[in-house]
Design a protein around this motif. Structure first.
Motif, short mmCIF file in Angstrom:
data_model
loop_
_atom_site.label_atom_id
_atom_site.label_comp_id
_atom_site.label_asym_id
_atom_site.label_seq_id
_atom_site.Cartn_x
_atom_site.Cartn_y
_atom_site.Cartn_z
N LEU A 88 5.71 5.07 -2.02
CA LEU A 88 6.18 5.11 -3.55
C LEU A 88 5.47 4.25 -4.24
N THR A 89 4.74 3.21 -3.46
CA THR A 89 4.11 2.19 -4.25
C THR A 89 2.98 2.10 -3.53
N LEU A 90 1.64 1.60 -4.41
CA LEU A 90 0.29 1.37 -3.53
C LEU A 90 -0.31 0.46 -4.28
N GLU A 91 -1.23 -0.18 -3.43
CA GLU A 91 -2.15 -1.26 -3.97
C GLU A 91 -3.39 -0.54 -4.45
N SER A 92 -4.07 -0.67 -5.66
CA SER A 92 -5.37 -0.16 -5.94
C SER A 92 -6.33 -1.14 -6.41
N GLU A 93 -7.59 -0.91 -6.27
CA GLU A 93 -8.59 -1.90 -6.44
C GLU A 93 -8.81 -1.98 -8.06
N VAL A 94 -8.43 -0.76 -8.86
CA VAL A 94 -8.67 -0.64 -10.05
C VAL A 94 -7.69 -1.31 -11.05
N HIS A 95 -6.67 -1.94 -10.41
CA HIS A 95 -5.56 -2.60 -11.11
C HIS A 95 -4.96 -3.85 -10.18
N ASP A 96 -4.45 -4.81 -11.41
CA ASP A 96 -4.06 -6.19 -10.60
C ASP A 96 -2.59 -5.81 -10.09
N HIS A 97 -1.98 -5.08 -10.44
CA HIS A 97 -0.43 -4.75 -10.29
C HIS A 97 -0.28 -3.65 -9.42
#
Length: 421
Positions: A88-97
Motif C-alpha cells: 500500500l505504501t512505497l518509497e520513490s526517488e521522486v519524492h521525499d515522503h
C-alpha cells in the motif's frame, strides 16, 4: 474458513473478501484473462491461453498480459493478481515522503507528467499526487550530455524566473512548469522529463553515487575534449612569420597522410578537400607528391571531442573503420568518404560539417539563431519539407528556431551557400 469448490479450482471466500475490502467494498472475482461466468471458470495455462484484451488490461500497470486477473463486473475494473498484491505504501526517488496507493478508480492529473490517470499514488503530507509509473520512471538527478551540471527534478514553478517563457533545451519546445521538469538553477537550464531521461540524451552514470571529486573529473574531461588541452593532429615542420608577427605553419606532417603537406594560397579548380569532401579554397595544404588536399580549417580539427548528439567522446579518423572506408553520417544521413568523428563502440559517425554544429547555429539563411533539437517526435524541415524519421533507435535531430518555429535538418543546414557549376 468456508471453501467453495468450482471445477478444478478451490477458492477461499475470505481471501476474496479481503480483496473486496482493499477495493472499497466492491466484490471482485478472479478469472483468467477472458470474461467467463463465475460458475464456469476453468484453470488455464499462461503459455497456451489467448485472452480477450478488454479483460486482460490492468488498471495499475496498463499492460495486457496472459495471467490471472481480479475483475469487477459492475464497473469493468480489472487488475492483475500480482498488481493486487503490491504494498500500500512505497518509497520513490521522486519524492521525499512515503507515497500511498489509493485503491479507488478516480480521475486525477499527475503532478509530475501532467497527464490524467485513474489510480493515483498520493503523499498525504503534502498532497503530491502522481501515477505509479511516474514514481518509478524518473530520477532525482540526471546528467544531460549537453549540459555540464546535473539537472534536478523539480515540480515547483517558483524555482524558475517567472519573467521567462521556458523551453526545453533538449527538444526546443515549451515546458509547462506547472508540472514536473528537470532544472539547473545555476544556468537556468530547463528540460522536459522525458527528454532528460531519454538514454540518448543523458550520461550513463549514477549521480547519487557520484562524489564531488568524480564530478570535478567529469568537468575536467569535458574541458580536455573541448580543446582546452592540446590535441593537435599535426606536427609543424616549417614556419613563416608574417608582418604582424603571427607564426604561420607552411609545412606540416598530418596524421591522415604519409607525406608532408605544404601551405598554398592559389585557387584550385575541381579539387576537393580530403577531410570535409567540399570544394577546395585557400588557404589549404596540399601534398607535392600526390593529389591530397586539406583545408586549413580541417587541419586544425581536434583529434578528440564531445558532441551534443552522442554520449561518448568522438575520435577523428582519416577514414571510417569499415571495409568500404565510407560511412553514413548519423546527423545528416548522407554517405561520406572523408574524415569522420567516430565512436567505434557504438558505430556512431559524424562528418566534418555536422561535427561543427553544436548547440546553437547562426545560419545566413535565417534571421534568428537555430538551436539543436533532439526528440523522439518526427520533425519536418522547413527547407526541403523532409520528415525526420526515427531510424536505428536514433532521435529526430534538427535545428529549430524558438521565435518562429523555423526548422532545418542537418542535410539542409550544412549545404554550402554558394557552389560552382
Amino acid at each position: 474458513k468456508r471453501r467453495t469448490s468450482l471445477k478444478t479450482f478451490s477458492f477461499c471466500e475470505q481471501s476474496l473478501t479481503c480483496a473486496a475490502i482493499i477495493y472499497k467494498g466492491w466484490k471482485f472475482n478472479i478469472f483468467a484473462t477472458i470474461s467467463i461466468p463465475w460458475s464456469s471458470m476453468k484453470t488455464r495455462e499462461e503459455d497456451t491461453f489467448v485472452g480477450d484484451k478488454e479483460y486482460s488490461k490492468c488498471e495499475v500497470c496498463k499492460e495486457y498480459r496472459g495471467r490471472y486477473t481480479y475483475g469487477c463486473f459492475r464497473c469493468n475494473f480489472h487488475i492483475h493478481s500480482t498488481c493486487a498484491s503490491l504494498p500500500l505504501t512505497l518509497e520513490s526517488e521522486v519524492h521525499d515522503h512515503p507515497l500511498t496507493r489509493i485503491w479507488k478508480f478516480m480521475k486525477f492529473t499527475c503532478d509530475l507528467c501532467g497527464e490524467e490517470g485513474n489510480l493515483p499514488i498520493l503523499c498525504a503530507q503534502c498532497h503530491f499526487c502522481i501515477h505509479e509509473t511516474c514514481a518509478s520512471s524518473y530520477l532525482r538527478r540526471v546528467k544531460a550530455i549537453r549540459h555540464k551540471h546535473p539537472l534536478h527534478l523539480t515540480y515547483s514553478s517558483r524555482e524558475v524566473p517567472q519573467s521567462n517563457s521556458p523551453f526545453c533545451q533538449l527538444c526546443v519546445r515549451k515546458v509547462d512548469i506547472d508540472y514536473g521538469f528537470y532544472y539547473c538553477s545555476s544556468c537556468d537550464y530547463v528540460a522536459h522529463l522525458d527528454c532528460a531521461m531519454d538514454r540518448r540524451n543523458r550520461e550513463d552514470i549514477n549521480l547519487l553515487k557520484l562524489t564531488d571529486g568524480e564530478s570535478n573529473e567529469l568537468e575536467n574531461e569535458d574541458l580536455e575534449l573541448d580543446g582546452s588541452v592540446d590535441s593537435a593532429t599535426y606536427i609543424v615542420k616549417k614556419i613563416n612569420v608574417g608582418e604582424d608577427g603571427i607564426e604561420i605553419p607552411t609545412e606540416i606532417e598530418h596524421f591522415s597522410h604519409e607525406h608532408d603537406l605544404k601551405l598554398f594560397d592559389e585557387v584550385e579548380n575541381n579539387k576537393k578537400c580530403d577531410g570535409c569532401v567540399r570544394a577546395i579554397f585557400p588557404p589549404f595544404y596540399r601534398c607535392a607528391k600526390c593529389n591530397f588536399f586539406l583545408h586549413k580549417s580541417c587541419i586544425e580539427l581536434p583529434r578528440k571531442k564531445r558532441h551534443p548528439l552522442h554520449q561518448h567522446p568522438l575520435t577523428l579518423l582519416a577514414k571510417a573503420p569499415y571495409r568500404s572506408k565510407s560511412f553514413g553520417c548519423n546527423a545528416c544521413e548522407q554517405l561520406c568518404n572523408g574524415f569522420t568523428y567516430c565512436c567505434e563502440r557504438c558505430g556512431f559517425d559524424l562528418d566534418v560539417q555536422c561535427s561543427l554544429i553544436l548547440e546553437i547555429l547562426s545560419h545566413k539563411g535565417h534571421e534568428h539563431p537555430l538551436r539543436l533539437s533532439s526528440t523522439r517526435h518526427c520533425q519536418n524541415c522547413s527547407g526541403c519539407d523532409f520528415k525526420s524519421y526515427l531510424l536505428f533507435e536514433q532521435n529526430s535531430q534538427v535545428l529549430r528556431c524558438i521565435t518562429c518555429e523555423f526548422v532545418l535538418d542537418f542535410k539542409c543546414a550544412t549545404l554550402p551557400l554558394t557552389t560552382r557549376l
